[in-house]
Design an enzyme around this catalytic site. Structure first.
Site, PDB file in Angstrom:
ATOM      1  N   TYR A   1      -2.238 -11.634  10.919  1.00  0.00           N
ATOM      2  CA  TYR A   1      -2.808 -10.933  10.095  1.00  0.00           C
ATOM      3  C   TYR A   1      -1.451 -11.197   9.201  1.00  0.00           C
ATOM      4  O   TYR A   1      -0.761 -10.905   8.567  1.00  0.00           O
ATOM      5  CB  TYR A   1      -2.808  -9.620  10.904  1.00  0.00           C
ATOM      6  CG  TYR A   1      -3.043  -9.743  12.069  1.00  0.00           C
ATOM      7  CD1 TYR A   1      -4.874  -9.218  12.314  1.00  0.00           C
ATOM      8  CD2 TYR A   1      -2.924  -9.716  12.893  1.00  0.00           C
ATOM      9  CE1 TYR A   1      -5.771  -8.604  13.048  1.00  0.00           C
ATOM     10  CE2 TYR A   1      -3.140  -9.934  14.712  1.00  0.00           C
ATOM     11  CZ  TYR A   1      -5.258  -9.672  13.978  1.00  0.00           C
ATOM     12  OH  TYR A   1      -5.376  -9.612  16.156  1.00  0.00           O
TER      13      TYR A   1
ATOM     14  N   ASP B   1      -4.119   4.534  10.879  1.00  0.00           N
ATOM     15  CA  ASP B   1      -4.919   3.190  10.017  1.00  0.00           C
ATOM     16  C   ASP B   1      -5.206   4.301   9.519  1.00  0.00           C
ATOM     17  O   ASP B   1      -5.584   5.982   9.276  1.00  0.00           O
ATOM     18  CB  ASP B   1      -5.761   2.710  11.093  1.00  0.00           C
ATOM     19  CG  ASP B   1      -7.009   3.383  11.503  1.00  0.00           C
ATOM     20  OD1 ASP B   1      -7.651   4.506  10.788  1.00  0.00           O
ATOM     21  OD2 ASP B   1      -7.310   1.893  12.163  1.00  0.00           O
TER      22      ASP B   1
ATOM     23  N   ARG C   1      -1.668  -1.582  13.631  1.00  0.00           N
ATOM     24  CA  ARG C   1      -1.919   0.119  13.630  1.00  0.00           C
ATOM     25  C   ARG C   1      -0.523   0.328  14.457  1.00  0.00           C
ATOM     26  O   ARG C   1       0.550   1.451  13.612  1.00  0.00           O
ATOM     27  CB  ARG C   1      -3.116   0.636  14.149  1.00  0.00           C
ATOM     28  CG  ARG C   1      -4.251  -0.127  13.608  1.00  0.00           C
ATOM     29  CD  ARG C   1      -5.403   0.419  14.544  1.00  0.00           C
ATOM     30  NE  ARG C   1      -5.872   0.043  15.418  1.00  0.00           N
ATOM     31  CZ  ARG C   1      -6.424   0.965  16.297  1.00  0.00           C
ATOM     32  NH1 ARG C   1      -6.221   2.374  16.490  1.00  0.00           N
ATOM     33  NH2 ARG C   1      -6.894   0.175  17.052  1.00  0.00           N
TER      34      ARG C   1
END
Length: 290
Positions: free
Chosen positions: A68, A82, A178
């Site tokens: 990611y 988030d 997250r």
């Protein structure tokens, strides 16, 4: 019948993974479509879609390593960890040094115990955690072992009371980016949440293979199931007799290729099955013939 294989989608922001599946059912012309590994609506990037027989690969592909690109904002905490959630606390991150950030990142690298976000799809007493959390319930989720193989800080940008940290994370299945943002902010005493998330790789399938929904609507590019398996798992080529055995769900002698999954291919190169090795035998996980 639609071709069996994988479609690598570059998921747009604001779409749920289910939205993409619904769209791909129309594009591929079949209801037999699924995905490997959910992406939150705010996230973009690689979403692996399985079509027809390849839907049986998806559970195994969910277990592969993922990469990611992300931005973590320090100084602001949200109830979802988030940018889609409500701000629950702010604390100036202006005094946090680069050395402290890198030390915090280092502590979140390797094999770690991670508590999933309150707003996650994990089931608690038969109900998804996010449903309980959104109903105002405090959900008690247990820490789980995950592996963050790499947590590379690319850039640190300070602006007023917030600090944005751009990073690339390579991690095991089940890792919540997250939660990394939340835990980094908590360790630094200022709180943190995720403002950007783009998945660039799932196993061997990366953005170089991915097409936008618009591109796929014009030309539905399917990675054939045999190529998809050969890219993701060890390959075993078998004789005609072994192919007959495995085609009927039988077991083969182990070939010392690891626990699995292992892709089994016939003499003509056709994908026959996925197997896993248990001691002296290789047992079928999924058979694709017929």
């Amino acid at each position: 019948m639609a071709e069996s294989g994988l479609i690598i989608v570059d998921k747009p922001a604001e779409w749920t993974s289910h939205d993409v599946v619904a769209k791909m059912r129309r594009i591929a012309g079949t209801r037999r479509v699924g995905h490997a590994g959910t992406l939150d609506p705010m996230a973009t990037g690689v979403l692996v879609i399985g079509v027809e027989k390849a839907t049986r690969l998806l559970g195994h592909l969910m277990l592969t390593e993922k990469v990611y690109e992300t931005t973590i904002r320090l100084g602001v905490t949200t109830n979802t960890d988030d940018a889609e959630g409500e701000v629950t606390a702010t604390s100036s991150a202006a005094g946090v040094s680069e050395a402290e950030i890198r030390k915090g990142v280092e502590a979140l690298t390797g094999q770690i115990m991670q508590i999933p976000p309150q707003v996650s799809a994990i089931k608690v007493n038969g109900q998804r955690a996010y449903k309980k959390a959104r109903a105002g319930e405090e959900v008690e989720l247990k820490a789980r072992p995950v592996t963050v193989r790499e947590f590379d800080v690319q850039e640190i940008r300070a602006e007023g009371d917030v600090v944005d940290v751009d990073a690339v994370v390579t991690c095991s299945s089940g890792t919540y980016i997250r939660a990394l943002a939340r835990d980094l902010g908590a360790a630094l005493g200022v709180g943190g949440h995720l403002t950007r998330l783009r998945r660039t790789r799932v196993g061997p399938y990366d953005l170089g293979l991915a097409k936008s929904v618009e591109q796929l609507a014009e030309e539905c590019v399917v990675l054939p199931i045999g190529e998809a398996v050969a890219a993701a798992f060890p390959r075993r080529d078998v004789t005609a007799e072994e192919a007959r055995v495995i085609g009927h769900g039988g077991r083969l002698p182990a070939a010392d290729l690891g626990a699995g999954p292992i892709g089994v291919f016939g003499p003509d190169g056709e994908l026959l099955a996925l197997v896993e090795e248990h001691g002296p035998v290789a047992k079928p996980l999924a058979v694709f013939t017929g």
